[in-house]
Each structure stands twice: as C-alpha cells, then as structure tokens.
Design a protein around this motif. Structure first.
Motif: not given
Lengths: 281, 281
Positions: A146, A265, A268-269, A272-273
C-alpha cells in the motif's frame, strides 16, 4: 525443459535432503537470516521484483524444471543478472519452500535497502508510513505494498514489528519490499527524527481528536508537506506513549455495524486518501 | 470454572472423538454445510456478532472451560439467547476447529440473511458491493467487513465466488457477515437487476476509462444515488462479458512501483472514497 536458459555452471538439483536445500529452507527462520545475512524470496511476483529492483542482492534463483516454460520470461530476466539460476526437481523446490509456486530465490540482506535509522536520512518533503509493532506478516507485507502503491518514499518499522526480512512479509508485499527503503529503529527515535525533519506525524486510533474526513475537508493544504502516517499494533493499537509522540490522532469514520477495520485496510484507506490530496495539487 | 454460566441442560463435553465433535468439525466442508444447512462460526469476534445480530440462528455455542473467564461477557450474552452454551475441554474445542481461539458456534443457515437474488429486493438508494468470482476466503471476508464499515447495505456474491458460508470467510469478516444481507446469483442476473433498479454499476480494472480520482473530482454528484461497486477475480480481474455489463470501469491511480493492489485493498480504497462523498452531502 529449455536447457539453454541455464548456465553450464549449474546442475539439476534433485536431492531434497541436500545441505543446500535445507539451508534455503532454514532461511524461513529469523536467526538463520540474521546469522547468514541472507533472505528467502518466494514466488514469481516477489522474485521478479527482487531481480528488477535489487539485482546486486541476488545470490541464487531456484526453479522447478517442470515450470520452466511457465516462468520463462522471469528466468530470462534473472539470467541477465546471474549465472546461478538452478533447475530443480519439484521435490527440491517444495523442500525449500511450500509457498514458492515453483520459483524462489536467495538474496544478500546487505544489498537490500533495509537500514537502521542512523543510516537513513528522511527525504525532505515526502510521505512515509510507520508500522508500530505490527505483528502479522501478512498485514506488514500488505502495508508495504500500500505504501508503495500510493507513493510513500519509505516504510519505517518500529522495534516489536514483525521481522521485515521474513519471507511471508516479502511475499505479502508482492515484491514492494524491494521498491522502497525499510527503516528500522525504536518508535521514539524514528518519530522524533521525523518531527525534527519537519514531518507532520499522524497517528491512528479508534478514538481520535480528528477524523480523516475532517482532515481532508478542512486541512488538505497541510497535507502537501512532509507527512508520516503511523499505524499501531493489531490488537492494542498505538500505546499511550506512542500516541503522545504523534502530532495528532486520526480516526476513520465508519457508517455500518463494523466496529473496526483490519490495520492493513485502515492503512489503505488513509494512505490512499492522503496521496490523492497530495497529487491533486 | 464459573458453572452458573451454564444451563443444567448441558454437560461438560470431554470426548474429542464424539460424534457431535466430528459433526461440528465437518462443517468446515461445504457439502456438509449445504446438506445440514448449518454453519460453523469460529473465534470470539465472529461468535459475538452472530449472537448479537442473528440470535435466532444460533444452535450451539462451544467454549473451552479453561477460557470461561476470558470469554465471560460473551458467554453472558450468549446465555441470554440459548441454553445450549456447552463447556468443553480444550481438546474438544481444538478438535472442532483449529481457529476457534477457545470458542465457536453452530448456526442455522436458514435464519441468516444469505439469500438468492430472487429473494432479495435491492434497497432503493444505497451502496452495494459486488464480489465477482473472488476466490480467497480471506479476501472475501475482508471485503464484507469493508462493505459493512463504509455503509454498504448488501454484498452480492456472484457464482464462482468462494462459498459465503465458509468459516474462513465469516472469520475474516470479523462477524460483518452477520451485519448485512449477502445475495448470491449469476453475475448477469445480479448486475442486470441492479441496473434495472437504477443503480450506477462501476466495475474495477487496472486499465479503465475513468480513474477514481477523476470520478471524485468531477462527478461526485452522481455518487449520491444508488451505486454498485464490482470487484473481480484476484488473478484475472473482471472478464470481458462482466465488464460489458458494467456502466463504467474505474481504476485506482498509483504513484509508486507497485503494479497492482490486492483486491481487498482495492475494495477498501474505492468503497471508502465513495462513502466519504455520499456522507459529505
């Protein structure tokens, strides 16, 4: 079998009980990796990224002779950098690793960018992910992938995090472990150094002063500078003293009945944001 | 051992070779689940969510007597809905499941919201996640947890997806499998029904006509309506005919050297971003 893919310097390895085979298998053990300063890399994806991104580190590549055709392109790449691509019987490859999918490699740790904090100067205006006592190698590997995907320039792993040279970490990273520096050290040393270098350090916690959505909506400008994102242990999150060393704590708004997210997870959230904001400017 | 937690109707189960024990263990097998219409639920987190969200489905709960204190609060909750909380020796629980962490349960499939497309009317203005031939139970479970966390109202699983009643899926979902309806059917039937109901159906692909960032920047208004997010098989992504049934294909911009993301990670990135837009309005 396409014999021309192999150097005359290598023979077919067909004895699953040979010393070389058990040596490779033994590299799944942390102490062995540390003693010999070598690493086991399993599966076509991780071997390919090793060959491409850390060719100087490659010692040996082992391939199931029955799968030579299947791995043809990768073997051609590997042969460009080393003579030591060894054809093996299936039993030999399986004895080396149960997760090889027909191909594995041994690499020198010294030629890989896994360094201690003293050996590493944080780049000046970048995104860095910090793994704070992440225990599960699958989570750690996924988080490295990620970090790589969203443009982080380094992954920091604090003391107590799973060994970053574990074959399971490397495999779960899909080879991203060879794409960016991995820096190890004490939490306080790593985070203090980042703050000294001007990094905004965001910890993550279920209970936090700021939600990710608030940060994105109202303070996206501040995400253009150097940013470090810190993710804590799977079961316990960040410890009190770790939280205090962060500039701010972030939580992820959730809208259903799930109480929490898996840490990979969550990484990743958030990553990515933050990356989206940094690349929109 | 706190005996008062248990009904007088149950005895200590201490024979790991008893028929009841092998029956429970056998529910890890798909055919057995289908034949007996029962499901094995492993570990404290999944058992707790089962007890809370699908109490009518609970048949039996099995707990390691040595861990009764550890699981005390959960056992109190379970006892409110059933007499059949069975104290077991550690060997018995381990013989039922190697992933129980001291507690597991058996539930009736019929009382769980796992339904076929004909039995399900999609809610009118919601977010739905579609799993298209997802093979790995860990990925499928993580995706259900993500769907739940970001407010999806249902998860669709197309034919060829791993069995949604697999104990590994339920465990990886951290119990989210009991929080929202899981709808199964052929890809074309499920997606056609969604489009008929006014859903915008976004497929995901590495090569796509639209990036997630473009969608968020320029067309966020369109995300306020009914939206379905479709994620394809781990190795091959969405098939040609599946892509054609989607309204549009989305990709995730990446900035490093990673070539792709794990499908559960991709689902987390896209679903969280879409949910953020829907909840900002």
């Amino acid at each position: 079998m396409t014999t021309s893919l192999f150097s005359e310097r290598v023979d077919l390895l067909d004895n699953p009980t040979a010393g070389r085979v058990s040596f490779v298998a033994h590299l799944s053990n942390r102490k062995a990796r540390s003693k010999y300063e070598q690493l086991l890399v399993e599966g076509p994806q991780a071997v390919r990224e090793l060959v491409r991104f850390a060719p100087a580190a490659v010692r040996d590549v082992y391939v199931d002779v029955e799968l030579v055709k299947h791995h043809h392109d990768l073997l051609v790449e590997a042969r460009k950098i080393t003579d030591f691509v060894h054809p093996c019987t299936r039993q030999v490859v399986n004895a080396m690793s149960s997760d090889a999918q027909g191909i594995c490699a041994v690499a020198n740790l010294e030629q890989l960018p896994i360094v201690s904090a003293e050996q590493f100067a944080a780049p000046s205006n970048e995104l860095i992910m910090v793994l704070a006592r992440i225990q599960d190698p699958g989570n750690a590997g996924t988080m490295i992938r990620v970090a790589d995907a969203f443009g982080a320039q380094a992954v920091y792993a604090t003391s107590g995090t799973v060994d970053m040279t574990s074959p399971k970490v490397v495999r779960a990273s899909a080879g991203s472990a060879f794409h960016l520096p991995i820096v190890t050290g004490q939490f306080s040393d790593l985070v203090s150094a980042l703050r000294r270098d001007g990094y905004q350090v965001f910890g993550t916690a279920v209970q936090a002063t700021l939600t990710l959505d608030e940060l994105l909506a109202s303070r996206s400008q501040s995400l253009q500078g150097p940013v470090a994102l810190v993710f804590g242990n799977e079961a316990r999150g960040l410890a009190e003293d770790e939280r205090e060393l962060c500039d701010e704590l972030l939580s992820i708004p959730m809208y259903g009945e799930a109480e929490s997210l898996n840490v990979a997870t969550a990484a990743a959230v958030i990553t990515s944001a933050v990356a989206r904001v940094r690349h929109q400017s």
